[in-house]
Scaffold this motif. Structure first.
Motif, short mmCIF file in Angstrom:
data_model
loop_
_atom_site.label_atom_id
_atom_site.label_comp_id
_atom_site.label_asym_id
_atom_site.label_seq_id
_atom_site.Cartn_x
_atom_site.Cartn_y
_atom_site.Cartn_z
N PHE A 66 6.58 46.28 61.26
CA PHE A 66 6.51 47.43 60.36
C PHE A 66 7.57 48.48 60.70
CE2 PHE A 66 2.26 45.69 61.09
CZ PHE A 66 1.95 45.26 59.81
N ASP A 67 8.62 48.08 61.38
CA ASP A 67 9.68 49.02 61.74
C ASP A 67 10.36 49.60 60.50
OD1 ASP A 67 9.08 48.45 64.33
OD2 ASP A 67 10.73 47.06 64.65
N HIS A 68 10.59 48.74 59.51
CA HIS A 68 11.28 49.23 58.30
C HIS A 68 10.40 50.21 57.52
CE1 HIS A 68 8.85 45.82 57.00
NE2 HIS A 68 8.94 46.25 55.76
N ASN A 69 9.08 50.01 57.54
CA ASN A 69 8.19 50.95 56.87
C ASN A 69 8.18 52.30 57.58
OD1 ASN A 69 6.45 48.03 56.77
ND2 ASN A 69 6.91 49.01 54.82
N VAL A 70 8.24 52.28 58.90
CA VAL A 70 8.22 53.53 59.66
C VAL A 70 9.49 54.34 59.42
CG1 VAL A 70 8.21 54.47 62.00
CG2 VAL A 70 6.64 52.63 61.39
#
Length: 381
Positions: A66-70
């Motif tokens: 979920f790095d891209h969402n963060v």
């Protein structure tokens, strides 16, 4: 934890609906960020003034799925979907579908066209191509993200979570999401670094290595040469070792063979290699025992060593029958299995399997098939 999980599942549905309903703007990112804090996701950023609005490619280390969402909660950016089939799941996770299913060259060309339109949000890419816990080192950066544009901006990402490990190898994104809802909180620390331009006549591989070194220094970890393919191969070996019925420690204590008296006082690793070598020797009696031990020390797997010896990846001189007298005599069932192997090998071809490579590719293929068939028959017995 279970109460938090159930409660946050209902709240997470509302967060998803709000993020889909509102257009991409500062107001949407603020609302979703506040709602994510209820889900236990806290996002902090350091040095936001270093973020260059003219940079079109962000490069970040990969910790969770979920790095891209963060990072998208802090600034508008898109991450292309590299793995997985396109569809609703890919879109709902926040990935950008390009419709490119070919090689990396086609992907790079498509991303170059995307970046040429200034109205499109910047790209957020993860050159590691596989998630790690971010505490030991960085995987080797792929060079294709650095072939898109000549200026990139590194983003250092660190994740902290109490009680439960942040990123576990070989776990799915659903598992990580459930653990995120289960624990009290998860803190994402995003640090913006100054943009890095490409040097004159610098290759993409050198550019990627330089950015990797900068990110590793910022995170305080090691810049390794291990790739995502190495991680995948390592996980395959771990799963294969766990599934082996004769793996060390997999048999009950009562059924384990007793250690010979001649091996007392020897290191456990040597005893284990010796036991595995005897298993290989029973299948391939013409292979010298020392060759088997050397290959087992590297592979640590009986099946892999047998495959290496059968397929010719390990060179050796066939051993005569007299040289194998130091091995213990096989049991009656093993002798019957060996005789069954010889009978099964002799059925498909009247010519026995040669111990040397034949000149014709057809003969080599037949010999390999015979040995594989014999190995399968022995395993079944």
């Amino acid at each position: 934890g279970l109460c938090l999980l159930v409660l946050r599942l209902f709240i997470g549905v509302h967060v998803f609906l709000v993020s889909c309903a509102l257009p991409d703007s500062v107001l949407r990112r603020f609302i979703v960020r506040v709602m994510c804090s209820v889900l236990g996701l806290f996002v902090r950023q350091s040095d936001p003034r270093l973020r260059d609005v003219s940079v079109r490619v962000y490069i970040a280390n990969h910790v969770t799925q979920f790095d891209h969402n963060v990072i998208n909660l802090l600034t508008s950016c898109n991450t292309p979907a590299l793995n997985g089939a396109p569809g609703f799941i890919c879109w709902s996770r926040g990935f950008m579908e390009l419709g490119v299913t070919g090689s990396r060259a086609e992907l790079v060309e498509s991303l170059k066209v995307y970046s040429s339109h200034r109205e499109n949000p910047p790209l957020l890419l993860f050159p590691e191509e596989a998630a790690t816990n971010g505490r030991a080192g960085l995987l080797r950066f792929s060079s294709w993200p650095f072939s898109i544009l000549d200026v990139v901006q590194p983003v250092a990402l660190q994740v902290q979570r109490p009680l439960i490990t942040v990123s576990v190898a070989d776990s799915s994104w659903i598992t990580e999401l459930l653990w995120t809802f289960f624990v009290p909180f998860t803190v994402y620390q995003v640090r913006w670094m100054p943009s890095v331009p490409r040097r004159a006549e610098e290759l993409s591989e050198d550019f990627a290595l330089r950015v990797q070194e900068l990110l590793a220094m910022e995170l305080g970890v090691v810049s390794t040469r291990l790739t995502a393919a190495d991680k995948t191969e390592h996980m395959k070996r771990l799963r294969h070792t766990l599934l082996l019925p004769f793996a060390p420690g997999s048999q009950p204590l009562a059924t384990r063979p007793r250690m010979p008296s001649s091996l007392t006082g020897v290191a456990p690793e040597d005893v284990r290699i010796t036991a595995m070598a005897q298993r290989v020797k029973e299948v391939l009696p013409h292979v010298p025992l020392e060759v088997i031990r050397v290959d087992l020390a590297q592979t640590n797997c009986v099946d892999t060593t047998i495959a290496n010896l059968l397929e010719g990846r390990v060179s050796f001189f066939p051993e005569s029958k007299e040289s194998g007298t130091d091995l213990p005599a096989p049991s009656t069932s093993q002798a019957a299995a060996a005789s069954g192997i010889q009978g099964s090998v002799a059925v498909p071809s009247s010519k026995p399997a040669t111990k040397q490579f034949a000149k014709s590719p057809v003969e080599r293929h037949l010999s390999l098939q015979e040995r594989k068939r014999a190995l399968y028959d022995y395993a079944r017995r």
